[in-house]
Design a protein around this motif. Structure first.
Motif, PDB file in Angstrom:
ATOM      1  N   GLU A  87       0.851  -1.186   0.000  1.00 41.22           N
ATOM      2  CA  GLU A  87       0.000   0.000   0.000  1.00 41.22           C
ATOM      3  C   GLU A  87       0.891   1.241   0.000  1.00 41.22           C
ATOM      4  O   GLU A  87       2.027   1.204   0.432  1.00 41.22           O
ATOM      5  CB  GLU A  87      -0.951   0.025   1.201  1.00 41.22           C
ATOM      6  CG  GLU A  87      -0.298   0.246   2.551  1.00 41.22           C
ATOM      7  CD  GLU A  87       0.418  -0.985   3.106  1.00 41.22           C
ATOM      8  OE1 GLU A  87       1.467  -0.810   3.755  1.00 41.22           O
ATOM      9  OE2 GLU A  87      -0.045  -2.109   2.869  1.00 41.22           O
ATOM     10  N   GLU A  88       0.316   2.322  -0.495  1.00 42.87           N
ATOM     11  CA  GLU A  88       1.008   3.605  -0.543  1.00 42.87           C
ATOM     12  C   GLU A  88       0.506   4.444   0.626  1.00 42.87           C
ATOM     13  O   GLU A  88      -0.694   4.661   0.762  1.00 42.87           O
ATOM     14  CB  GLU A  88       0.705   4.293  -1.872  1.00 42.87           C
ATOM     15  CG  GLU A  88       1.484   5.552  -2.102  1.00 42.87           C
ATOM     16  CD  GLU A  88       1.180   6.168  -3.456  1.00 42.87           C
ATOM     17  OE1 GLU A  88       2.046   6.888  -3.958  1.00 42.87           O
ATOM     18  OE2 GLU A  88       0.081   5.941  -4.002  1.00 42.87           O
ATOM     19  N   SER A  89       1.425   4.893   1.495  1.00 44.03           N
ATOM     20  CA  SER A  89       0.983   5.672   2.646  1.00 44.03           C
ATOM     21  C   SER A  89       2.088   6.581   3.161  1.00 44.03           C
ATOM     22  O   SER A  89       3.271   6.330   2.961  1.00 44.03           O
ATOM     23  CB  SER A  89       0.530   4.743   3.786  1.00 44.03           C
ATOM     24  OG  SER A  89       1.657   4.142   4.408  1.00 44.03           O
ATOM     25  N   SER A  90       1.658   7.615   3.833  1.00 46.40           N
ATOM     26  CA  SER A  90       2.579   8.544   4.472  1.00 46.40           C
ATOM     27  C   SER A  90       3.360   7.853   5.585  1.00 46.40           C
ATOM     28  O   SER A  90       4.523   8.157   5.826  1.00 46.40           O
ATOM     29  CB  SER A  90       1.787   9.728   5.031  1.00 46.40           C
ATOM     30  OG  SER A  90       2.637  10.655   5.633  1.00 46.40           O
ATOM     31  N   GLU A  91       2.734   6.888   6.247  1.00 46.38           N
ATOM     32  CA  GLU A  91       3.396   6.160   7.331  1.00 46.38           C
ATOM     33  C   GLU A  91       4.585   5.354   6.796  1.00 46.38           C
ATOM     34  O   GLU A  91       5.650   5.315   7.412  1.00 46.38           O
ATOM     35  CB  GLU A  91       2.416   5.241   8.054  1.00 46.38           C
ATOM     36  CG  GLU A  91       1.371   5.966   8.873  1.00 46.38           C
ATOM     37  CD  GLU A  91       0.239   6.579   8.044  1.00 46.38           C
ATOM     38  OE1 GLU A  91       0.092   6.214   6.849  1.00 46.38           O
ATOM     39  OE2 GLU A  91      -0.478   7.445   8.583  1.00 46.38           O
ATOM     40  N   ASN A  92       4.399   4.688   5.646  1.00 50.94           N
ATOM     41  CA  ASN A  92       5.508   3.930   5.050  1.00 50.94           C
ATOM     42  C   ASN A  92       6.651   4.856   4.653  1.00 50.94           C
ATOM     43  O   ASN A  92       7.825   4.558   4.896  1.00 50.94           O
ATOM     44  CB  ASN A  92       5.033   3.158   3.812  1.00 50.94           C
ATOM     45  CG  ASN A  92       4.113   2.017   4.163  1.00 50.94           C
ATOM     46  OD1 ASN A  92       4.096   1.521   5.281  1.00 50.94           O
ATOM     47  ND2 ASN A  92       3.321   1.588   3.191  1.00 50.94           N
ATOM     48  N   ALA A  93       6.314   5.976   4.023  1.00 51.70           N
ATOM     49  CA  ALA A  93       7.343   6.938   3.614  1.00 51.70           C
ATOM     50  C   ALA A  93       8.062   7.502   4.838  1.00 51.70           C
ATOM     51  O   ALA A  93       9.292   7.655   4.846  1.00 51.70           O
ATOM     52  CB  ALA A  93       6.711   8.056   2.796  1.00 51.70           C
ATOM     53  N   SER A  94       7.317   7.780   5.889  1.00 52.26           N
ATOM     54  CA  SER A  94       7.890   8.329   7.114  1.00 52.26           C
ATOM     55  C   SER A  94       8.883   7.360   7.756  1.00 52.26           C
ATOM     56  O   SER A  94       9.996   7.744   8.139  1.00 52.26           O
ATOM     57  CB  SER A  94       6.764   8.656   8.097  1.00 52.26           C
ATOM     58  OG  SER A  94       7.294   9.086   9.336  1.00 52.26           O
TER      59      SER A  94
END
Length: 195
Positions: A26-33
């Motif tokens: 999934e694409e998420s801000s949490e993964n990027a963070s």
């Protein structure tokens, strides 16, 4: 069928080294963070010394990522909306990834083979790929500073070859001086000076 995997990559623009990457379902801000925080710690970045340039996707503008970057003392820079070449370094990296002969012709069976493929690509890109924009040294060599010795040795080899056979040279030897400045979006005047 019908599912996508999302590749997150962090590249050091100075050296072109991929310093962190992950593949998620999934694409998420949490993964990027989480990825950026891990890269920050692994690279030993000093607070206030880093600018992260990102596209305008929603994960890159998510509150979790922005809060993490603020906590780490990282300044942010964003591409202009609908300007695909605002980050030519990442565009070039993804083009290299997609056009590698080893790029799979079909879909990955699951996320694990996708991660294995990306791991092999990143190893090749960082350690074996001789990057034309940094005088044909590997990104890992530039990142660690080994490029200075490599380029110095190349300069000597070329000068020795010209001294032995001056008739084969119509001008100066190739420029093996290290690239000293990297600019995200150089204007035409800067491009003509670096030629």
């Amino acid at each position: 069928r019908g599912s996508f995997f999302y590749l997150y990559m962090v590249m050091d623009v100075w050296s072109r080294k991929v310093v962190a990457w992950e593949v998620h379902s999934e694409e998420s801000s949490e993964n990027a963070s989480a990825l950026l925080a891990r890269a920050y710690r692994a690279e030993g970045v000093s607070p206030g010394s880093l600018v992260v340039h990102m596209d305008n996707g929603s994960p890159m503008k998510g509150a979790t990522l922005l809060a993490t970057l603020e906590r780490l003392g990282v300044a942010t820079s964003f591409s202009r909306p609908s300007v695909s070449n605002d980050n030519p370094y990442s565009e070039s990296l993804f083009r290299t990834l997609k056009y590698r002969p080893a790029f799979p012709s079909g879909a990955f069976e699951s996320i694990d083979p996708a991660r294995e493929w990306v791991a092999a690509f990143v190893h090749w890109y960082n350690n074996e790929h001789l990057h034309s924009a940094i005088r044909f040294v590997a990104p890992a060599d530039r990142h660690s500073g080994r490029d200075l010795d490599i380029l110095g040795l190349r300069q000597k080899v070329y000068e020795q070859a010209r001294a032995r056979h001056p008739e084969r040279w119509s001008g100066d030897v190739r420029n093996w001086n290290p690239i000293k400045e990297v600019v995200l979006n150089p204007d035409q005047a800067q491009l003509s000076q670096t030629g």
